[in-house]
Every structure is written in C-alpha cells, then in structure tokens.
Scaffold this motif. Structure first.
Motif, mmCIF file in Angstrom:
data_model
loop_
_atom_site.group_PDB
_atom_site.id
_atom_site.type_symbol
_atom_site.label_atom_id
_atom_site.label_comp_id
_atom_site.label_asym_id
_atom_site.label_seq_id
_atom_site.Cartn_x
_atom_site.Cartn_y
_atom_site.Cartn_z
ATOM 1 N N UNK A 125 0.826 -1.207 0.000
ATOM 2 C CA UNK A 125 0.000 0.000 0.000
ATOM 3 C C UNK A 125 0.860 1.258 0.000
ATOM 4 N N UNK A 126 1.865 1.290 0.856
ATOM 5 C CA UNK A 126 2.660 2.511 0.998
ATOM 6 C C UNK A 126 3.463 2.801 -0.258
ATOM 7 N N UNK A 127 3.924 1.756 -0.933
ATOM 8 C CA UNK A 127 4.738 1.965 -2.138
ATOM 9 C C UNK A 127 3.913 1.835 -3.412
ATOM 10 N N UNK A 128 2.647 1.455 -3.279
ATOM 11 C CA UNK A 128 1.797 1.246 -4.455
ATOM 12 C C UNK A 128 2.477 0.296 -5.427
ATOM 13 N N UNK A 182 -7.755 12.219 -9.819
ATOM 14 C CA UNK A 182 -8.554 11.058 -10.240
ATOM 15 C C UNK A 182 -9.733 10.842 -9.296
ATOM 16 N N UNK A 183 -9.429 10.721 -8.003
ATOM 17 C CA UNK A 183 -10.515 10.620 -7.029
ATOM 18 C C UNK A 183 -10.074 11.336 -5.765
ATOM 19 N N UNK A 194 0.707 3.211 -9.580
ATOM 20 C CA UNK A 194 -0.507 3.903 -10.025
ATOM 21 C C UNK A 194 -0.590 5.298 -9.422
ATOM 22 N N UNK A 195 0.556 5.866 -9.056
ATOM 23 C CA UNK A 195 0.594 7.186 -8.433
ATOM 24 C C UNK A 195 -0.232 7.207 -7.155
ATOM 25 N N UNK A 196 -0.297 6.082 -6.484
ATOM 26 C CA UNK A 196 -1.122 5.972 -5.282
ATOM 27 C C UNK A 196 -0.282 5.596 -4.075
ATOM 28 N N UNK A 197 1.013 5.830 -4.137
ATOM 29 C CA UNK A 197 1.850 5.500 -2.989
ATOM 30 C C UNK A 197 1.409 6.303 -1.774
ATOM 31 N N UNK A 236 -0.998 5.471 0.366
ATOM 32 C CA UNK A 236 -2.399 5.274 0.756
ATOM 33 C C UNK A 236 -2.496 4.093 1.713
#
Lengths: 378, 378
Positions: A311-314, B171-172, B242-245, B247
């Motif tokens: 999660x932290x590194x996606x 995005x969201x 996914x540019x979501x690191x 989370x």
DNA sequence: GATCATTAGTTAGTACCCTTTACTAACCAA
DNA sequence: TTGGTTAGTAAAGGGTACTAACTAATGATC
C-alpha cells in the motif's frame, strides 16, 4: 504548460563527456531490448540524429561491444538497413552465488543470462562453533572458473547473504560466519578485475527486473532457510539508510503472539514461513488446503507483512522466489490474503506470482549487476 | 578497482544543453545550501572550473535568479571574494492547500518557506449528498492571491487530498467530492502560469525533506481525518505504480479483527488511529498512559503497520505530522512498539519524531515542489 | 525502362559547453 | 618593496551534437 524539464539527480556537475557515456549506454540498452537494429532506427529510439548515432555506433564497434550483422531484408522503399547488434560473445561476466554454503557456485554468464560454464564447492560452515567460510575458498573458486572462461570477462559479480556495504565489505553474514570481510577488495586484488558484491536477495531482484523490464514497482520475496526480500520502487532497487533494505525475516507479524524465533523474540516472519517448514509439511503429507496448514498460515502471514509495504509503495507485483514446488501453493494464499487486507486498485490489480525462472536467479542477478555497472545495460 | 561511473537513469539521450541546465540547477541548490558564496567556492563545490562557474553565474544573474551581494570580509591572504546569492525576493511561488475543505488556503511563499501573504476560503463539501467542491472556487482563490503577489511568481503548486495523476488531474478525492477533475489544466488556463498538482501527503513529505536535507530514507505519516503517508527512499519521493503510494489508511492492521471501517472492512489503520479519535479521547480526559488508551492502541497499531515498511526499506526516520498536541504522546508509543517488532539496527537507531514544523506543511511542500520543478532547487 | 519518392548512411560546417593556459586584480606578510 | 596567495577574466582548444546537403539503394509509378 508545465513541461517538466529532463533533470537528473546528481550531486556533481554533468560534463559533456558524462552525457556521451550516458548516450553510449543508452545505445547498448536499446540494442539489448530490440536485438539487431539499424543506425537510423537506433537514432529514432534514443532521440539523437542519424549523424550522432553513426558516431556512437562507430565508437562502440571500436570498443568491441557492438558488431555489424549484415543488411536487413527489404521492407518497403528506401535503402535497406545495415544492422548492428551487441557483440554478445564479448559481454561475459563471472557470477558467484554464496547464498547456499553447501553449494557455493561460480559461473560464466553471457549477456542473455545463460550459464556457459559452472563450478561448485561445498563448504561446511558452523557459525555456532566459530567455523566461518574461509574467503580463500571463494578466491580459489573464482580463479578456477576464470581460468577456463572463453573470453576476458567484463567483471565479477558476487551475491552473498548478509549485509554488504557500498565498498563491497560483508558487514555481517551469519550464514557464512562472516563479520567485516572485505570480499570485494580480496577478489579484486586476486584477479585484477572489477568486482561487485551484493546481497543475494538484491541480486535475485535484479535478475527478475531484467527478465521483466516492464515492472517498475515490485517486491521479490526470497524464501529459503530464512526470508529476505528485494524492493524495486520506480525501477530502482532500494538500498536503504544502512544498506540493509529487504531484511524482513525478523519483523514481528501479527498481533497474536507466535513461536519463539532464533533471534529471541516471538512471531518473526521466519517463524511463520520458511523452506524447512514448508518441506516438513510437504513430507508429512499435510493437506495444503486445510485452513490450519503450514502453507495457509505461512502465506497468510507473509501477506500480513507485505500489505503495508504494497500500500505505501503502491506496488504492482509481488514475486516469490525459492523452491518452486514448495512455493507454488503459497501464491494463491498470499494473493487472497493481500486482497482481503488492501483497498482494491483502481487500475491493474496486484499480481502475485513465482519468479519467472528461479534457477540460478542469484547468478543471473549478479551478472546483470555487473553489466549495469560496467555498461549501463540493464 | 570498480569506480562506478557517474550514470543517470533516463530513457532519452542527454544533450550538452541538458548538462548545462543540470549544472545551473546545481549552482542554485548549492547557493540555497550555503548562502552567499564566491564563484571560486561554488566552482569547488559543484566540480567545474572557475571559468565555467563565472559563466554559469553570469547566466543566472542575467535571468534574475542570482545577484551580487558585495565582497566578503577578508580571511587570509588573497583577493577577497565577491559573493553571490540567490535573489530570494525573486523566487516566489504560489502555494495552495486543499487538504481541509473548510479551510482552503492559498499563499505566496518565498524560497525559505516563509508565507508572505495568505488568503482562505471555506467550502462546504458533502460527498454523500453529491455536493463536491466547485473547482471555480480554487481558481478564484488563486486569482485573488495572485493579484496581490509582490512579484511575478515562478509557478503554482497545489497540494490536494486524493489520487493525482502525472497530468495533474485529480482522479478521485472523496474528501472534496471530486472524480477526474483536471485541476492543473484549469488553473494553468486561468493564470497562464506553470502549475503542479500533488497529493497533500506527498507535499508535506517534500516539505519535511527540504527542512531536514540529511534524511534520505524516511516515512512521514500524516494523521488527520484519515491516515496517509509519504515515503522517501534514497532521497526520492516514492510515486508508485498507479501514483497511489502512501495510501495506507485502509490497510488492515493486526490479525485480531477490529472495528468496522467506512470502507466496509474491519481493522483498517484509520479505525485505530485518527485525529477525531485522539481528540475525543483527549476531550474525555482519558489517561494516555493506560494500556487500553486510544493513544496507546493507536500508536501501537501504527507501529504494527510501519514495521514491515521500515524493515523492507531500511528507513532511518518515522515522522508524524498533524495536530502536534494530540500526536506528541503518540511518538514514544510508536517508538517503543517499533523497537519491539524490529531487529535493532547496527548503526544509528531508528528515529521517531514529530514533523519539524507542522504549520503550513502542505503549503511549504507545494512551494518546494514548484521550486524543484522550475529550478531544480530542493 | 526512366523517373520519382523514400529511406539509410556519410560528409561538411556550425553552435554550444567545458577545459587548459595565461593573464589581471587584490590582498597579506616579511 | 617583494613574494606568495586567492579571485576572477580572456583566449584558445577539444569534445559533443546539431543542421544542411550529399550519396546510395530500393520500390513505386509513369
């Protein structure tokens, strides 16, 4: 509107010669990716003019890194292309794998990762009795393989268990009984060649990265006697503040106790998952589908440890490396547990899989690191 | 023996002009680090000759980025140095913080991170009723601050909650009621200036990184209504596949259940630790030292989630950002629980602390990102 | 079959970037 | 005053990549 400028992270000035070397590396990388290619095509891929590319290729041919491989079959109008390619026979490395003391390996590896010649030694290491691996054994093994290498090799890459500092000194390696062994200096002095020493999990991760160049964000978990991992973020192997990245074997997993570990604490990842544990269960004929089975518990606990990391590194991929037969049933367990513990991704979902080719993964990774260091080829 | 060549990771060719720009950035970075400096000293720091440095400095003076600040006091023999420095008054950015809808902020920020002029707006967002934030409010706020900015600003940096893609489209963002809002394009069109949009946790992390330039491997955990984090590995902010690191708010923590979360699952990090939870406990006068207290449990669970991250990336610092009074008692709990769950480091131990200056951390981070993007100054 | 369009690769000349070498300027110390 | 040291500039040179213009070789078209 905001065209992010091409900018690099260096602490020192960039001279034109540095740019030149970068561009030469880029040509080699492109050739490795595309195979035989014309100069004009290379120019388009790399982003320089045909003139410059002809010059770059000429320099690489002069160094023996690249060679002419004849003209292409005609496809459309225009003068047919004269193709060039990596001189693959000239890009040999000597790779060493110290991850299993009972089976120390050294091999000549070509640019495709194929093992051309291999030798092995068995070392009896008993850290408890203070009997560590004699570094001279490694030197002798390297010399022996070097003597029969078909061409001069580009350099020597060594994958070893334990913590390795940037100077190539093994700070601590309990499995080998080593503390502060200046392995790089030793082998370099004995051979006069460039030597690179890396942690074995990092080498394996590099091998996986080379095999699947699309992946930019992944973790490779190597399961053996213990558990280690290599993390790739943004296409780069993570080193860490103390060059100890990937040491997850002794992280406590879960909030409900666990068995006592060799390190003295309880619930370490290694107490939940390891090859000896999986093998014992397999030999005993345990049902892997049972909820309480070693496979089920080990995979679940691995997922518990990996979830925050993913999660932290996606991350987009979780790769398991080790004995394929034992790990194969673990994969779906990890995938399921991770899905349970993470928000589903918007785009491509998380992939959990075995390493693409577990054989010689450390050897191939060590070779890849040498190629990268010497040529900038991935 | 193996002098690792200076090599950069680009996918395109490096032209001499790219090197020039890199070197210009390096001069600005060095000035930011050292303050007023002579050309000769800069040349030594950056690694070019005095001649080249004079040329680089002349170009920067011509652009108005650097200015002459008189001669140094004599210290030893030789001609006294003529000092140059960043033209700090000319390096202004407009920073926007959308992390708290009830308090949208925009400010003019100088190169030191000081806020020169600030405006605020309150927006009522109720995602459940489909009433999202009107992007026009952001545009108006930006225009309003821009009108009173003392100089032309270098660019606009926006820190927003939610997932932001590289094009600057949100995005969201559940907190703002946004889906696929092309924020960068909107603001850029309205102002004609370069605009950078980033996740707020990433901006905060960038601010912390600028404040403590020594840190290369850290995680900054931002605790608010939910929990997010920014990860820095090897000095680089991690973006993710996914540019979501970062989370991590909805990662399941622990192996013993937990409360039901707004996302529908149980035991998410946000159910264990959040500002509303901490505040409620503080208001109720709960004893923070009690083993069952919200502080104790929240800190412990955060450590459970962070332990695999710290181990896998070999981080040296864990930084907490958010309301200082509420988070301060959490720090020792996290430190203790992490120590319990990790092998002790050989060298410097893990540091757990609050962010150096939590005020305006998103604004300062957004400004830092603009400086980095436009000038290569950290 | 001749011509044209297209593509590969080379040659010649130009612009840019940094370096080496040599110089001036400005200061301290004996 | 003389010698030594450091800062900064000037001129010339070498390396890198560019543009423009060329040759070479082929398919398509008239």
């Amino acid at each position: 509107m905001s065209p992010t400028p091409r900018r690099v992270s260096t602490s020192t000035a960039v001279l034109p010669a540095d740019g030149r070397r970068q561009n030469l590396s880029l040509v080699l990388q492109t050739l490795r990716r595309l195979g035989p290619t014309s100069r004009a095509q290379l120019a388009r891929e790399v982003g320089v003019t045909k003139v410059t590319m002809s010059d770059l290729v000429a320099e690489l041919i002069g160094e023996g890194r690249v060679r002419d491989v004849g003209t292409a079959e005609q496809a459309g109008p225009g003068k047919p292309a004269t193709l060039v390619d990596l001189d693959r026979s000239g890009l040999l490395t000597l790779a060493v794998d110290l991850s299993v003391p009972a089976r120390l390996q050294a091999a000549v590896v070509d640019v495709t990762g194929a093992v051309l010649h291999r030798e092995e030694r068995a070392a009896a290491v008993d850290a408890d009795e203070g009997r560590g691996l004699d570094p001279a054994v490694v030197v002798e093994l390297v010399r022996s393989v070097l003597a029969v290498a078909p061409h001069p090799v580009l350099g020597i890459g060594i994958g070893t268990p334990g913590l390795v500092d940037p100077e190539g000194t093994v700070r601590t390696a309990p499995n080998l009984g080593w503390t502060d062994v200046a392995l790089r200096a030793l082998v370099a002095e004995a051979t006069g060649l460039p030597v690179l020493v890396t942690n074995d999990s990092d080498a394996a991760t590099q091998a996986e990265l080379s095999a699947t160049p699309g992946s930019q964000d992944l973790v490779l978990v190597q399961v053996g006697r213990g558990v280690g991992c290599g993390v790739v973020s943004g296409g780069r192997l993570v080193r860490g503040a103390h060059h100890a990245a990937g040491e997850i074997g002794h992280v406590t997993v879960g909030t409900d106790g666990g068995e006592t570990c060799s390190c003295g604490r309880r619930g370490c990842l290694e107490t939940w998952l390891s090859v000896p544990r999986l093998r014992a269960a397999a030999d005993a004929g345990e049902d892997p589908a049972s909820t309480e089975s070693v496979v089920e518990v080990g995979g679940h606990r691995l997922a518990v440890a990996l979830a925050p990391l993913v999660a932290a590194l996606d991350l987009s991929e979780v790769v398991l490396a080790g004995p394929a037969a034992l790990l194969e049933p673990v994969v779906p367990v990890v995938a399921r547990s991770l899905a349970d513990r993470l928000l589903p991704s918007l785009d491509t979902p998380l992939t959990v899989r075995l390493a693409t080719s577990p054989e010689d993964i450390v050897l191939r990774g060590a070779a890849a690191l040498v190629l990268w260091d010497r040529l900038g080829v991935v």
